[in-house]
Design a protein around this motif. Structure first.
Motif, PDB file in Angstrom:
ATOM      1  N   LYS A   1      -2.326  17.216   3.143  1.00 49.20           N
ATOM      2  CA  LYS A   1      -1.083  17.990   3.077  1.00 49.20           C
ATOM      3  C   LYS A   1       0.013  17.380   3.939  1.00 49.20           C
ATOM      4  O   LYS A   1       1.155  17.841   3.904  1.00 49.20           O
ATOM      5  CB  LYS A   1      -1.347  19.430   3.512  1.00 49.20           C
ATOM      6  N   GLY A   2      -0.313  16.379   4.710  1.00 49.75           N
ATOM      7  CA  GLY A   2       0.665  15.742   5.576  1.00 49.75           C
ATOM      8  C   GLY A   2      -0.012  14.901   6.639  1.00 49.75           C
ATOM      9  O   GLY A   2      -1.232  14.667   6.607  1.00 49.75           O
ATOM     10  N   HIS A   3       0.795  14.431   7.599  1.00 45.96           N
ATOM     11  CA  HIS A   3       0.266  13.578   8.651  1.00 45.96           C
ATOM     12  C   HIS A   3      -0.880  14.238   9.418  1.00 45.96           C
ATOM     13  O   HIS A   3      -1.879  13.589   9.744  1.00 45.96           O
ATOM     14  CB  HIS A   3       1.391  13.240   9.646  1.00 45.96           C
TER      15      HIS A   3
ATOM     16  N   ASP B   1       0.823  -1.202   0.000  1.00 46.55           N
ATOM     17  CA  ASP B   1       0.000   0.000   0.000  1.00 46.55           C
ATOM     18  C   ASP B   1       0.862   1.260   0.000  1.00 46.55           C
ATOM     19  O   ASP B   1       2.058   1.225   0.325  1.00 46.55           O
ATOM     20  CB  ASP B   1      -0.904   0.032   1.242  1.00 46.55           C
ATOM     21  N   SER B   2       0.233   2.391  -0.328  1.00 42.68           N
ATOM     22  CA  SER B   2       0.895   3.680  -0.202  1.00 42.68           C
ATOM     23  C   SER B   2       1.246   3.941   1.261  1.00 42.68           C
ATOM     24  O   SER B   2       0.489   3.560   2.163  1.00 42.68           O
ATOM     25  CB  SER B   2      -0.036   4.785  -0.707  1.00 42.68           C
ATOM     26  N   PRO B   3       2.383   4.591   1.540  1.00 50.96           N
ATOM     27  CA  PRO B   3       2.742   4.902   2.930  1.00 50.96           C
ATOM     28  C   PRO B   3       1.662   5.674   3.692  1.00 50.96           C
ATOM     29  O   PRO B   3       1.538   5.510   4.909  1.00 50.96           O
ATOM     30  CB  PRO B   3       4.016   5.740   2.774  1.00 50.96           C
ATOM     31  N   ILE B   4       0.877   6.503   3.016  1.00 52.65           N
ATOM     32  CA  ILE B   4      -0.174   7.245   3.713  1.00 52.65           C
ATOM     33  C   ILE B   4      -1.251   6.280   4.218  1.00 52.65           C
ATOM     34  O   ILE B   4      -1.896   6.522   5.255  1.00 52.65           O
ATOM     35  CB  ILE B   4      -0.789   8.343   2.810  1.00 52.65           C
TER      36      ILE B   4
ATOM     37  N   LEU C   1       7.274  11.751   5.581  1.00 52.83           N
ATOM     38  CA  LEU C   1       6.419  11.416   4.443  1.00 52.83           C
ATOM     39  C   LEU C   1       6.217  12.688   3.629  1.00 52.83           C
ATOM     40  O   LEU C   1       5.666  13.665   4.130  1.00 52.83           O
ATOM     41  CB  LEU C   1       5.079  10.882   4.949  1.00 52.83           C
ATOM     42  N   SER C   2       6.679  12.699   2.397  1.00 49.97           N
ATOM     43  CA  SER C   2       6.653  13.922   1.600  1.00 49.97           C
ATOM     44  C   SER C   2       5.258  14.222   1.071  1.00 49.97           C
ATOM     45  O   SER C   2       4.495  13.317   0.719  1.00 49.97           O
ATOM     46  CB  SER C   2       7.639  13.817   0.430  1.00 49.97           C
ATOM     47  N   LYS C   3       4.942  15.514   1.012  1.00 45.42           N
ATOM     48  CA  LYS C   3       3.656  15.949   0.477  1.00 45.42           C
ATOM     49  C   LYS C   3       3.543  15.590  -1.000  1.00 45.42           C
ATOM     50  O   LYS C   3       2.471  15.259  -1.504  1.00 45.42           O
ATOM     51  CB  LYS C   3       3.485  17.463   0.640  1.00 45.42           C
ATOM     52  N   ILE C   4       4.676  15.622  -1.709  1.00 44.88           N
ATOM     53  CA  ILE C   4       4.683  15.300  -3.142  1.00 44.88           C
ATOM     54  C   ILE C   4       4.287  13.837  -3.358  1.00 44.88           C
ATOM     55  O   ILE C   4       3.501  13.510  -4.245  1.00 44.88           O
ATOM     56  CB  ILE C   4       6.068  15.590  -3.749  1.00 44.88           C
TER      57      ILE C   4
ATOM     58  N   LEU D   1      -4.530  12.743  10.352  1.00 43.87           N
ATOM     59  CA  LEU D   1      -4.882  12.472  11.741  1.00 43.87           C
ATOM     60  C   LEU D   1      -6.178  13.170  12.139  1.00 43.87           C
ATOM     61  O   LEU D   1      -6.956  12.648  12.951  1.00 43.87           O
ATOM     62  CB  LEU D   1      -3.734  12.895  12.660  1.00 43.87           C
ATOM     63  N   LYS D   2      -6.440  14.353  11.565  1.00 46.31           N
ATOM     64  CA  LYS D   2      -7.717  15.038  11.815  1.00 46.31           C
ATOM     65  C   LYS D   2      -8.879  14.194  11.306  1.00 46.31           C
ATOM     66  O   LYS D   2      -9.905  14.062  11.970  1.00 46.31           O
ATOM     67  CB  LYS D   2      -7.723  16.411  11.137  1.00 46.31           C
TER      68      LYS D   2
END
Length: 304
Positions: A117-119, A77-80, A104-107, A123-124
């Motif tokens: 836009k990021g972690h 899977d994707s890291p996200i 973890l890069s935004k790109i 998490l929100k």
């Protein structure tokens, strides 16, 4: 048993390297199980000998395994998605599980088809908490950000945002048994210079700060002098209006040993405070001190 979920971030970044080095330095801990989320792809595994210290199980999807020290989740899977799955597990059992994230890069997130836009954005969504705050812990001083990865032309400090940031920082101050006040930085140059260089300090900051005792909250501080070394010991935290206002001085002062945690989450999350460092991927050059401290801090928060 405490469970620490370590998500290693970009496949071609230093996340796996620093995670393995950190685990090797920390070693086996009584009543602690590490869960390492990483790619199933074959690529340079710097520090792979770390596994010789642990009884470990290698799986494609996370599943409980009580008789090992480390669960290695090798995922395509994707890291996200790793972050999302690990976060959901922590949300289900916040007293026993913590999340530790590598860069973890935004790109890369965008390339994988996600809008986060990021972690913090992810998490929100997972937690259902609209107000989360990036907090950076260092040996010299600590920083909390009211806004995270927002372009400067979209930064707006509202009374509710400022109040929520102060409240979450006060709660965390109590958790860490700190007693010095929170220093709130103004948004504008010279903290607005009494309205000459901006009105936010007069219209928003002062009205909110007046609700708190000077023992707990002071400001708005002038941003260009707030981080002078003589001021470091005056505050438990600097509460900063936007990303670079807090992170330029923090990272200049703490180039290796700083870590991040997230305020407002119902579970423990810590992180390194550096980027993916793809230019040194696979070269065994990455410094793992921030990851080691992030893991140790997560353990400490769960234990206390």
């Amino acid at each position: 048993m405490i469970q620490i979920h370590i998500v290693t971030g970009d496949v071609d970044g230093v996340g796996l390297e620093v995670s393995l080095k950190a685990l090797k330095a920390i070693g086996v801990k009584k009543n602690v199980q590490f869960c390492l989320w990483r790619s199933s792809e074959k690529y340079p595994h710097i520090g792979q000998d770390s596994f010789s210290l642990f009884r470990f199980s290698r799986v494609n999807q996370f599943s409980e395994c009580a008789d090992v020290d480390l669960i290695e989740v090798c995922s395509s899977d994707s890291p996200i998605i790793w972050v999302k799955k690990a976060s959901q597990l922590c949300l289900e059992d916040a007293k026993r599980r913590a999340l530790v994230t590598a860069p973890l890069s935004k790109i890369q997130i965008k390339k994988d088809g996600f809008q986060f836009k990021g972690h913090t954005d992810l998490l929100k969504e997972v937690s259902g908490c609209p107000f989360l705050f990036m907090c950076f812990l260092g040996e010299k001083f600590n920083v909390v950000l009211l806004t995270d990865h927002q372009p400067l032309n979209t930064v707006q400090i509202t009374p509710s945002l400022l109040q929520k940031g102060i409240e979450e920082t006060l709660l965390f101050r109590k958790k860490l048994s700190l007693t010095k006040p929170i220093g709130v930085l103004g948004l504008n140059p010279h903290a607005g210079e009494e309205g000459i260089l901006g009105s936010e300090e007069q219209k928003v900051f002062l009205n909110v700060l007046d609700q708190y005792s000077k023992k707990d909250v002071v400001g708005p501080l002038v941003p260009d002098t707030a981080f002078q070394p003589a001021n470091w010991n005056k505050y438990s935290f600097y509460l900063c209006a936007y990303h670079d206002q807090g992170l330029i001085p923090f990272k200049m002062t703490h180039p290796q040993e700083g870590i991040q945690t997230t305020l407002g989450l119902p579970f423990v999350r810590t992180s390194v405070d550096h980027g993916t460092a793809k230019d040194i991927f696979g070269q065994n050059k990455a410094n793992s001190s921030s990851m080691k401290k992030a893991i140790e801090t997560a353990l400490s928060f769960l234990n206390h």
